[in-house]
Design a protein around this motif. Structure first.
Motif, PDB file in Angstrom:
ATOM      1  N   GLU A  94       0.817  -1.211   0.000  1.00 40.40           N
ATOM      2  CA  GLU A  94       0.000   0.000   0.000  1.00 40.40           C
ATOM      3  C   GLU A  94       0.854   1.266   0.000  1.00 40.40           C
ATOM      4  O   GLU A  94       1.879   1.344   0.674  1.00 40.40           O
ATOM      5  CB  GLU A  94      -0.924   0.028   1.215  1.00 40.40           C
ATOM      6  N   LEU A  95       0.388   2.239  -0.748  1.00 38.53           N
ATOM      7  CA  LEU A  95       0.969   3.576  -0.711  1.00 38.53           C
ATOM      8  C   LEU A  95       0.040   4.487   0.081  1.00 38.53           C
ATOM      9  O   LEU A  95      -1.177   4.306   0.072  1.00 38.53           O
ATOM     10  CB  LEU A  95       1.133   4.121  -2.131  1.00 38.53           C
ATOM     11  N   THR A  96       0.602   5.453   0.762  1.00 42.28           N
ATOM     12  CA  THR A  96      -0.199   6.375   1.559  1.00 42.28           C
ATOM     13  C   THR A  96      -0.908   7.376   0.659  1.00 42.28           C
ATOM     14  O   THR A  96      -0.600   7.507  -0.534  1.00 42.28           O
ATOM     15  CB  THR A  96       0.688   7.150   2.546  1.00 42.28           C
ATOM     16  N   ARG A  97      -1.854   8.106   1.255  1.00 40.20           N
ATOM     17  CA  ARG A  97      -2.543   9.157   0.507  1.00 40.20           C
ATOM     18  C   ARG A  97      -1.558  10.184  -0.031  1.00 40.20           C
ATOM     19  O   ARG A  97      -1.662  10.612  -1.186  1.00 40.20           O
ATOM     20  CB  ARG A  97      -3.578   9.844   1.400  1.00 40.20           C
ATOM     21  N   ASP A  98      -0.594  10.573   0.780  1.00 32.43           N
ATOM     22  CA  ASP A  98       0.380  11.565   0.338  1.00 32.43           C
ATOM     23  C   ASP A  98       1.248  11.030  -0.795  1.00 32.43           C
ATOM     24  O   ASP A  98       1.591  11.773  -1.725  1.00 32.43           O
ATOM     25  CB  ASP A  98       1.263  12.005   1.509  1.00 32.43           C
ATOM     26  N   GLN A  99       1.583   9.761  -0.741  1.00 26.64           N
ATOM     27  CA  GLN A  99       2.354   9.171  -1.842  1.00 26.64           C
ATOM     28  C   GLN A  99       1.539   9.158  -3.128  1.00 26.64           C
ATOM     29  O   GLN A  99       2.056   9.469  -4.213  1.00 26.64           O
ATOM     30  CB  GLN A  99       2.802   7.752  -1.470  1.00 26.64           C
ATOM     31  N   HIS A 100       0.261   8.808  -3.019  1.00 28.42           N
ATOM     32  CA  HIS A 100      -0.608   8.853  -4.197  1.00 28.42           C
ATOM     33  C   HIS A 100      -0.715  10.286  -4.726  1.00 28.42           C
ATOM     34  O   HIS A 100      -0.741  10.514  -5.937  1.00 28.42           O
ATOM     35  CB  HIS A 100      -1.998   8.313  -3.854  1.00 28.42           C
ATOM     36  N   SER A 101      -0.775  11.238  -3.825  1.00 29.20           N
ATOM     37  CA  SER A 101      -0.857  12.639  -4.239  1.00 29.20           C
ATOM     38  C   SER A 101       0.386  13.038  -5.034  1.00 29.20           C
ATOM     39  O   SER A 101       0.299  13.717  -6.067  1.00 29.20           O
ATOM     40  CB  SER A 101      -1.024  13.533  -3.008  1.00 29.20           C
ATOM     41  N   GLN A 102       1.549  12.619  -4.559  1.00 29.97           N
ATOM     42  CA  GLN A 102       2.792  12.903  -5.276  1.00 29.97           C
ATOM     43  C   GLN A 102       2.800  12.238  -6.648  1.00 29.97           C
ATOM     44  O   GLN A 102       3.210  12.844  -7.654  1.00 29.97           O
ATOM     45  CB  GLN A 102       3.983  12.400  -4.460  1.00 29.97           C
ATOM     46  N   LEU A 103       2.339  11.001  -6.696  1.00 28.44           N
ATOM     47  CA  LEU A 103       2.318  10.277  -7.971  1.00 28.44           C
ATOM     48  C   LEU A 103       1.314  10.890  -8.938  1.00 28.44           C
ATOM     49  O   LEU A 103       1.557  10.950 -10.152  1.00 28.44           O
ATOM     50  CB  LEU A 103       1.994   8.804  -7.727  1.00 28.44           C
ATOM     51  N   ALA A 104       0.170  11.341  -8.416  1.00 29.29           N
ATOM     52  CA  ALA A 104      -0.832  11.990  -9.273  1.00 29.29           C
ATOM     53  C   ALA A 104      -0.255  13.243  -9.910  1.00 29.29           C
ATOM     54  O   ALA A 104      -0.436  13.491 -11.112  1.00 29.29           O
ATOM     55  CB  ALA A 104      -2.074  12.329  -8.461  1.00 29.29           C
ATOM     56  N   GLU A 105       0.450  14.023  -9.120  1.00 27.60           N
ATOM     57  CA  GLU A 105       1.080  15.237  -9.652  1.00 27.60           C
ATOM     58  C   GLU A 105       2.133  14.877 -10.697  1.00 27.60           C
ATOM     59  O   GLU A 105       2.238  15.520 -11.747  1.00 27.60           O
ATOM     60  CB  GLU A 105       1.710  16.031  -8.516  1.00 27.60           C
ATOM     61  N   TYR A 106       2.889  13.831 -10.418  1.00 21.75           N
ATOM     62  CA  TYR A 106       3.923  13.383 -11.353  1.00 21.75           C
ATOM     63  C   TYR A 106       3.289  12.917 -12.667  1.00 21.75           C
ATOM     64  O   TYR A 106       3.763  13.268 -13.758  1.00 21.75           O
ATOM     65  CB  TYR A 106       4.727  12.249 -10.717  1.00 21.75           C
ATOM     66  N   ALA A 107       2.214  12.134 -12.570  1.00 18.18           N
ATOM     67  CA  ALA A 107       1.534  11.620 -13.772  1.00 18.18           C
ATOM     68  C   ALA A 107       0.933  12.757 -14.590  1.00 18.18           C
ATOM     69  O   ALA A 107       1.032  12.771 -15.824  1.00 18.18           O
ATOM     70  CB  ALA A 107       0.448  10.622 -13.370  1.00 18.18           C
ATOM     71  N   ARG A 108       0.299  13.699 -13.918  1.00 19.74           N
ATOM     72  CA  ARG A 108      -0.293  14.833 -14.638  1.00 19.74           C
ATOM     73  C   ARG A 108       0.779  15.637 -15.362  1.00 19.74           C
ATOM     74  O   ARG A 108       0.545  16.147 -16.467  1.00 19.74           O
ATOM     75  CB  ARG A 108      -1.068  15.706 -13.665  1.00 19.74           C
ATOM     76  N   GLY A 109       1.953  15.735 -14.748  1.00 17.85           N
ATOM     77  CA  GLY A 109       3.056  16.417 -15.403  1.00 17.85           C
ATOM     78  C   GLY A 109       3.517  15.709 -16.656  1.00 17.85           C
ATOM     79  O   GLY A 109       4.129  16.325 -17.543  1.00 17.85           O
ATOM     80  N   LYS A 110       3.209  14.415 -16.752  1.00 20.12           N
ATOM     81  CA  LYS A 110       3.543  13.625 -17.940  1.00 20.12           C
ATOM     82  C   LYS A 110       2.387  13.580 -18.938  1.00 20.12           C
ATOM     83  O   LYS A 110       2.462  12.876 -19.948  1.00 20.12           O
ATOM     84  CB  LYS A 110       3.884  12.191 -17.518  1.00 20.12           C
ATOM     85  N   GLY A 111       1.319  14.323 -18.640  1.00 14.21           N
ATOM     86  CA  GLY A 111       0.174  14.343 -19.542  1.00 14.21           C
ATOM     87  C   GLY A 111      -0.787  13.192 -19.369  1.00 14.21           C
ATOM     88  O   GLY A 111      -1.627  12.936 -20.244  1.00 14.21           O
ATOM     89  N   LEU A 112      -0.713  12.485 -18.236  1.00 11.11           N
ATOM     90  CA  LEU A 112      -1.574  11.333 -17.991  1.00 11.11           C
ATOM     91  C   LEU A 112      -2.694  11.672 -17.018  1.00 11.11           C
ATOM     92  O   LEU A 112      -2.530  12.488 -16.117  1.00 11.11           O
ATOM     93  CB  LEU A 112      -0.760  10.179 -17.404  1.00 11.11           C
ATOM     94  N   ILE A 113      -3.828  11.016 -17.194  1.00 14.27           N
ATOM     95  CA  ILE A 113      -4.911  11.046 -16.214  1.00 14.27           C
ATOM     96  C   ILE A 113      -4.581  10.019 -15.139  1.00 14.27           C
ATOM     97  O   ILE A 113      -4.197   8.884 -15.441  1.00 14.27           O
ATOM     98  CB  ILE A 113      -6.255  10.730 -16.885  1.00 14.27           C
ATOM     99  N   TYR A 114      -4.722  10.421 -13.892  1.00 16.17           N
ATOM    100  CA  TYR A 114      -4.389   9.550 -12.755  1.00 16.17           C
ATOM    101  C   TYR A 114      -5.687   9.184 -12.038  1.00 16.17           C
ATOM    102  O   TYR A 114      -6.476  10.054 -11.680  1.00 16.17           O
ATOM    103  CB  TYR A 114      -3.461  10.298 -11.794  1.00 16.17           C
ATOM    104  N   PHE A 115      -5.915   7.892 -11.839  1.00 14.27           N
ATOM    105  CA  PHE A 115      -7.073   7.470 -11.051  1.00 14.27           C
ATOM    106  C   PHE A 115      -6.785   6.112 -10.436  1.00 14.27           C
ATOM    107  O   PHE A 115      -5.667   5.592 -10.551  1.00 14.27           O
ATOM    108  CB  PHE A 115      -8.365   7.496 -11.863  1.00 14.27           C
ATOM    109  N   ALA A 116      -7.768   5.552  -9.753  1.00 20.39           N
ATOM    110  CA  ALA A 116      -7.512   4.326  -8.998  1.00 20.39           C
ATOM    111  C   ALA A 116      -8.763   3.474  -8.866  1.00 20.39           C
ATOM    112  O   ALA A 116      -9.889   3.963  -8.986  1.00 20.39           O
ATOM    113  CB  ALA A 116      -6.979   4.664  -7.601  1.00 20.39           C
ATOM    114  N   SER A 117      -8.530   2.201  -8.625  1.00 15.67           N
ATOM    115  CA  SER A 117      -9.575   1.331  -8.091  1.00 15.67           C
ATOM    116  C   SER A 117      -9.603   1.591  -6.598  1.00 15.67           C
ATOM    117  O   SER A 117      -8.675   1.221  -5.870  1.00 15.67           O
ATOM    118  CB  SER A 117      -9.254  -0.145  -8.351  1.00 15.67           C
TER     119      SER A 117
END
Length: 354
Positions: A94-117
């Motif tokens: 498991e990744l924490t909420r803050d880790q997911h937040s960092q990854l979401a920002e990273y993905a958006r910077g790459k032009g990707l939509i970030y979401f989850a199950s």
């Protein structure tokens, strides 16, 4: 039950829509193939971005909401385990909420939509905090109506896999969502890891479309790259495929996942499949006309004919080029008299007869 319009468009963000006339929404399913490590997660986002997918999807679980104490403490030792018990194994991944937040920002910077199950209410809350534009419901949770309702209340689009679901399960889940909105995509899926090619049941996608009228897609667990292309040819507007840095990494999902080169090929083949589908019209397109002129058949004299002689079918044969009179239009000249003497092997033209 209210049903979704198969021609509807589901707005994901200002730049992306899922719909029948839209390009396929390709999802790189990272899930927990990061093995609990942020460096791996970022590398997988890089793989997804470089391949040209639309979205990177992760999985978010709140373990206390996930497992009973007995299930948590069940011994889980083996080559794919990250803990002594099943609960420890799950928590390690498991990744924490803050880790997911960092990854979401990273993905958006790459032009990707970030979401989850999101597998529980706490995880939905975490994804809301991050600001995801849509949700995925894993097929195991199609009977988890309280979770589906909680997710639907966000008014965000929902993609649901149907691998473990019966028709009644799907019906109940859709009815719950339709109380709040109709932005739903149903994915054909087989919950087998990896999935035997004979168990894909691609025709199920047609059944889903005909029964509930939703936009349809495909979530695949087969080894290889063929099935997403087949699904798109059959009408899938969402395609989801698991990805990994290496198929032999530790963890249960890696063996059925695509490595970077495989994901690039899937994106390439899906986009080429979209291009080849065309508009369905039966007609000679502009780009075929030169070939038709060169290769098609026209009426040609099979034998010579004298001036004043009446043209019959016995005078005619068919040869290239295709710039003359076709066989079904032979009535334009058959029965008319030749204006001059014409030798055999001459292309027949209307102005040769009266």
């Amino acid at each position: 039950m209210e049903s979704s319009n198969p021609k509807q468009k589901i707005r994901i963000n200002e730049n992306r829509t899922i719909g029948r006339e839209e390009k396929t929404f390709i999802v790189a399913e990272i899930g927990q193939n990061h093995n609990g490590e942020m460096e791996n997660a970022r590398k997988l986002i890089d793989v997804a971005a470089e391949a040209g997918v639309d979205a990177a999807k992760f999985c978010k679980r709140h373990i206390p909401s996930e497992l009973t104490e007995e299930a948590y403490n069940r011994p889980y030792r083996g080559p794919q385990s990250f803990g002594e018990t099943y609960g420890e194994h799950r928590e390690f991944l498991e990744l924490t909420r803050d880790q997911h937040s960092q990854l979401a920002e990273y993905a958006r910077g790459k032009g990707l939509i970030y979401f989850a199950s999101a597998c529980d209410r706490k995880s939905v809350d975490d994804m809301e905090y991050i600001g995801v534009p849509l949700y995925k419901v894993a097929s195991r949770d199609l009977t988890n109506i309280p979770l589906i309702e909680y997710m639907a209340q966000t008014q965000k689009p929902i993609i649901m896999s149907t691998g473990m679901a019966t028709e009644r399960d799907i019906e109940h889940a859709l009815k719950t969502i339709y109380e709040y909105h109709n932005k739903v995509v149903l994915l054909n899926c087989t919950s087998e890891y990896p999935c035997d090619i004979e168990h894909v049941n691609m025709n199920k996608m047609d059944t889903i479309k005909e029964t509930w009228g939703t936009i349809v897609g495909y979530s695949g667990h087969t080894v290889g790259i063929q099935m997403p292309t087949v699904a798109v040819a059959r009408g899938a507007k969402v395609v989801e495929k698991h990805i990994t840095l290496h198929r032999h990494m530790r963890g249960s999902d890696h063996s059925a996942s695509l490595e970077p080169e495989g994901l690039e090929k899937v994106v390439r083949d899906v986009r080429n499949t979209e291009k080849c589908m065309g508009d369905g019209k039966i007609e000679v397109k502009e780009y075929m006309k030169e070939s038709k002129k060169k290769l098609a058949r026209s009426l040609v004299l099979d034998k010579s004919i004298k001036e004043g002689e009446k043209l019959t079918e016995n005078h005619l044969t068919l040869k290239s080029p295709g710039t003359g009179i076709i066989w079904r239009n032979r009535g334009k000249v058959v029965g008319l008299k030749a204006k001059d003497d014409y030798s055999a092997d001459v292309l027949v033209e209307e102005n040769m007869f009266r």
